[in-house]
Design an enzyme around this catalytic site. Structure first.
Site, PDB file in Angstrom:
ATOM      1  N   SER A 129       1.375   3.370   2.530  1.00  0.00           N
ATOM      2  CA  SER A 129       2.133   3.578   3.767  1.00  0.00           C
ATOM      3  C   SER A 129       2.787   2.309   4.278  1.00  0.00           C
ATOM      4  CB  SER A 129       1.227   4.113   4.880  1.00  0.00           C
ATOM      5  OG  SER A 129       0.428   5.168   4.413  1.00  0.00           O
ATOM      6  N   PHE A 130       2.120   1.192   4.110  1.00  0.00           N
ATOM      7  CA  PHE A 130       2.616  -0.048   4.698  1.00  0.00           C
ATOM      8  C   PHE A 130       2.629  -1.182   3.680  1.00  0.00           C
ATOM      9  CE2 PHE A 130       0.542   2.283   8.199  1.00  0.00           C
ATOM     10  CZ  PHE A 130       1.619   2.417   9.058  1.00  0.00           C
TER      11      PHE A 130
ATOM     12  N   GLY B 299       0.832  -1.199   0.000  1.00  0.00           N
ATOM     13  CA  GLY B 299       0.000   0.000   0.000  1.00  0.00           C
ATOM     14  C   GLY B 299       0.864   1.245   0.000  1.00  0.00           C
TER      15      GLY B 299
ATOM     16  N   LEU C  29      -5.156  -1.465  -8.045  1.00  0.00           N
ATOM     17  CA  LEU C  29      -5.183  -2.929  -8.034  1.00  0.00           C
ATOM     18  C   LEU C  29      -5.621  -3.493  -6.692  1.00  0.00           C
ATOM     19  CD1 LEU C  29      -2.060  -3.756 -10.204  1.00  0.00           C
ATOM     20  CD2 LEU C  29      -4.422  -4.492 -10.625  1.00  0.00           C
ATOM     21  N   ASP C  30      -5.374  -2.758  -5.612  1.00  0.00           N
ATOM     22  CA  ASP C  30      -5.848  -3.241  -4.313  1.00  0.00           C
ATOM     23  C   ASP C  30      -7.380  -3.230  -4.290  1.00  0.00           C
ATOM     24  OD1 ASP C  30      -5.871  -0.440  -4.376  1.00  0.00           O
ATOM     25  OD2 ASP C  30      -5.128  -0.200  -2.326  1.00  0.00           O
TER      26      ASP C  30
HETATM   27  N1  LIG Z   1      -0.598  -3.357  12.750  1.00  0.00           N
HETATM   28  C1  LIG Z   1      -0.768  -2.221  12.085  1.00  0.00           C
HETATM   29  N2  LIG Z   1       0.266  -1.651  11.442  1.00  0.00           N
HETATM   30  C2  LIG Z   1       0.109  -0.516  10.764  1.00  0.00           C
HETATM   31  N3  LIG Z   1      -1.046   0.133  10.673  1.00  0.00           N
HETATM   32  C3  LIG Z   1      -2.114  -0.365  11.290  1.00  0.00           C
HETATM   33  C4  LIG Z   1      -2.036  -1.572  12.016  1.00  0.00           C
HETATM   34  N4  LIG Z   1      -3.265  -1.827  12.511  1.00  0.00           N
HETATM   35  C5  LIG Z   1      -4.047  -0.808  12.116  1.00  0.00           C
HETATM   36  N5  LIG Z   1      -3.366   0.098  11.403  1.00  0.00           N
HETATM   37  C6  LIG Z   1      -3.914   1.316  10.823  1.00  0.00           C
HETATM   38  O1  LIG Z   1      -4.168   1.046   9.453  1.00  0.00           O
HETATM   39  C7  LIG Z   1      -3.992   2.202   8.658  1.00  0.00           C
HETATM   40  C8  LIG Z   1      -3.225   1.810   7.414  1.00  0.00           C
HETATM   41  O2  LIG Z   1      -4.033   0.938   6.700  1.00  0.00           O
HETATM   42  P1  LIG Z   1      -3.510  -0.118   5.653  1.00  0.00           P
HETATM   43  O3  LIG Z   1      -2.296  -0.745   6.209  1.00  0.00           O
HETATM   44  O4  LIG Z   1      -4.669  -0.937   5.312  1.00  0.00           O
HETATM   45  O5  LIG Z   1      -3.227   0.745   4.393  1.00  0.00           O
HETATM   46  P2  LIG Z   1      -1.952   1.439   3.755  1.00  0.00           P
HETATM   47  O6  LIG Z   1      -1.064   0.438   3.170  1.00  0.00           O
HETATM   48  O7  LIG Z   1      -1.371   2.428   4.672  1.00  0.00           O
HETATM   49  O8  LIG Z   1      -2.657   2.283   2.672  1.00  0.00           O
HETATM   50  P3  LIG Z   1      -3.361   1.938   1.334  1.00  0.00           P
HETATM   51  O9  LIG Z   1      -3.655   0.492   1.312  1.00  0.00           O
HETATM   52  O10 LIG Z   1      -4.577   2.800   1.321  1.00  0.00           O
HETATM   53  O11 LIG Z   1      -2.392   2.349   0.306  1.00  0.00           O
HETATM   54  C9  LIG Z   1      -3.297   3.221   9.532  1.00  0.00           C
HETATM   55  O12 LIG Z   1      -4.212   4.268   9.782  1.00  0.00           O
HETATM   56  C10 LIG Z   1      -3.006   2.511  10.832  1.00  0.00           C
HETATM   57  O13 LIG Z   1      -3.354   3.324  11.925  1.00  0.00           O
HETATM   58  C1  LIG Z   2      -6.912   4.693  -3.888  1.00  0.00           C
HETATM   59  C2  LIG Z   2      -5.702   3.891  -3.458  1.00  0.00           C
HETATM   60  C3  LIG Z   2      -4.598   4.824  -2.997  1.00  0.00           C
HETATM   61  C4  LIG Z   2      -6.127   3.016  -2.268  1.00  0.00           C
HETATM   62  O1  LIG Z   2      -5.056   2.258  -1.809  1.00  0.00           O
HETATM   63  C5  LIG Z   2      -5.208   2.968  -4.608  1.00  0.00           C
HETATM   64  O2  LIG Z   2      -6.211   2.080  -4.959  1.00  0.00           O
HETATM   65  C6  LIG Z   2      -4.790   3.753  -5.825  1.00  0.00           C
HETATM   66  O3  LIG Z   2      -3.714   4.302  -5.865  1.00  0.00           O
HETATM   67  N1  LIG Z   2      -5.663   3.786  -6.865  1.00  0.00           N
HETATM   68  C7  LIG Z   2      -5.414   4.462  -8.136  1.00  0.00           C
HETATM   69  C8  LIG Z   2      -6.476   5.460  -8.427  1.00  0.00           C
HETATM   70  C9  LIG Z   2      -7.861   4.858  -8.626  1.00  0.00           C
HETATM   71  O4  LIG Z   2      -8.166   3.763  -8.128  1.00  0.00           O
HETATM   72  O5  LIG Z   2      -8.671   5.513  -9.308  1.00  0.00           O
HETATM   73  K   LIG Z   3      -5.200  -1.211   0.984  1.00  0.00           K
END
Ligand SMILES: Nc1ncnc2c1ncn2[C@@H]1O[C@H](COP(=O)(O)OP(=O)(O)OP(=O)(O)O)[C@@H](O)[C@H]1O
Ligand SMILES: CC(C)(CO)[C@@H](O)C(=O)NCCC(=O)O
Ligand SMILES: [K+]
Length: 249
Positions: A10-11, A8, A101-102
């Site tokens: 952030s993570f 993702g 894609l997610d």
């Molecule tokens: N174990 C964990 N580690 C990190 N973040 C966590 C955890 N549990 C809950 N969170 C929360 O999940 C959120 C991040 O969500 P997630 O990891 O699903 O998405 P992402 O990879 O950051 O983003 P995205 O998928 O939208 O690109 C943060 O707000 C965080 O506070």
């Molecule tokens: C919207 C996020 C950031 C969610 O993780 C991701 O699915 C993404 O980068 N999408 C591309 C833009 C779109 O889905 O229209």
């Molecule tokens: K996600």
């Protein structure tokens, strides 16, 4: 063993499955490629034969990660790619390659588990909603900032909003009007998120009545699960779709 990755913004969410793909050997959430390698190296008896991943990062960032995996574990990663149609779901975007894609994989997983219409809500860095009709047609969706982005925008663009993570967590134990900055901001952002969810539910009801399944996924799903008691919280929904899009060859 099989390594699965959901990269993702952030993570990176990772998990390792037994070769038969039936049981999970280990899993975790990391904030960098190197932290991922460190986590994997602590797994005893790790023997990776296959790796599948989904990434919403840039192609460069993703190939950097796959190169590291090749060098460290001699495993080639198979990446989920965009599709117009898969497993009965039809991508609803005007330009199917632009859909995250997610989101796409979570929809594949959701439609498979629901065997019917579904609303997929993902609470990560961004929050997304996607509507899949009973016939597998993706109607489209919505993207808005998630909790981390909402609170950071306030922190960044104001001078007097400053507080730590621990205080933020405590502030969410109730949703009555805040009497401190941290309470006012955290509760305000959470109410925005909950309002978003209720609006999506209304829209889904207007399309499908009661005939649909709601899925909640992503790191912050627990923040809203209380207001949608009928929802299915499926933290690994993206991985369900990943297995469908990238079957073991
Ligand atoms: N174990 C964990 N580690 C990190 N973040 C966590 C955890 N549990 C809950 N969170 C929360 O999940 C959120 C991040 O969500 P997630 O990891 O699903 O998405 P992402 O990879 O950051 O983003 P995205 O998928 O939208 O690109 C943060 O707000 C965080 O506070
Ligand atoms: C919207 C996020 C950031 C969610 O993780 C991701 O699915 C993404 O980068 N999408 C591309 C833009 C779109 O889905 O229209
Ligand atoms: K996600």
């Amino acid at each position: 063993m099989i390594l699965e990755l959901d990269c993702g913004n952030s993570f990176i969410k990772w998990r390792v499955l037994e070769a038969n793909a039936r049981s999970v050997v280990g899993e975790g959430v990391v904030d960098s490629d190197l932290a991922l390698l460190d986590d994997l190296k602590t797994l005893k008896g790790l023997a990776l034969k296959f790796c599948r991943l989904v990434s919403v990062r840039t192609a460069d960032e993703t190939s950097e990660l796959t190169a590291l995996l090749k060098a460290s574990f001699n495993v080639s990663a198979v990446c989920a790619v965009p599709a117009r149609e898969m497993s009965g779901v039809r991508n609803g975007y005007e330009d199917f390659e632009r859909l995250g894609l997610d989101r796409w994989l979570a929809m594949l997983g959701g439609f498979h588990l629901a065997a019917g219409a579904c609303l997929v809500l993902d609470f990560g860095t961004a929050v997304t909603a996607d509507f899949v009709a009973r016939d597998g047609g993706h109607l489209g969706g919505f993207i808005c900032p998630g909790m981390p982005l909402m609170r950071n925008q306030l922190r960044t663009h104001t001078r007097k909003i400053r507080y730590g993570d621990r205080a933020a967590e405590r502030a969410l134990e109730s949703l009555i009007p805040g009497r401190t900055t941290v309470e006012a901001v955290e509760r305000g952002c959470l109410l925005m998120l909950q309002g978003f969810v209720l609006t999506q539910l209304e829209l889904a009801r207007s399309y499908w009545g009661k005939e649909f399944v709601v899925f909640l996924t992503g790191g912050d799903a627990a923040l809203v699960s209380g207001i949608v008691p009928e929802a299915r919280v499926v933290p690994d929904l993206v991985f369900v779709g990943l297995a469908m899009a990238c079957p073991l060859s």
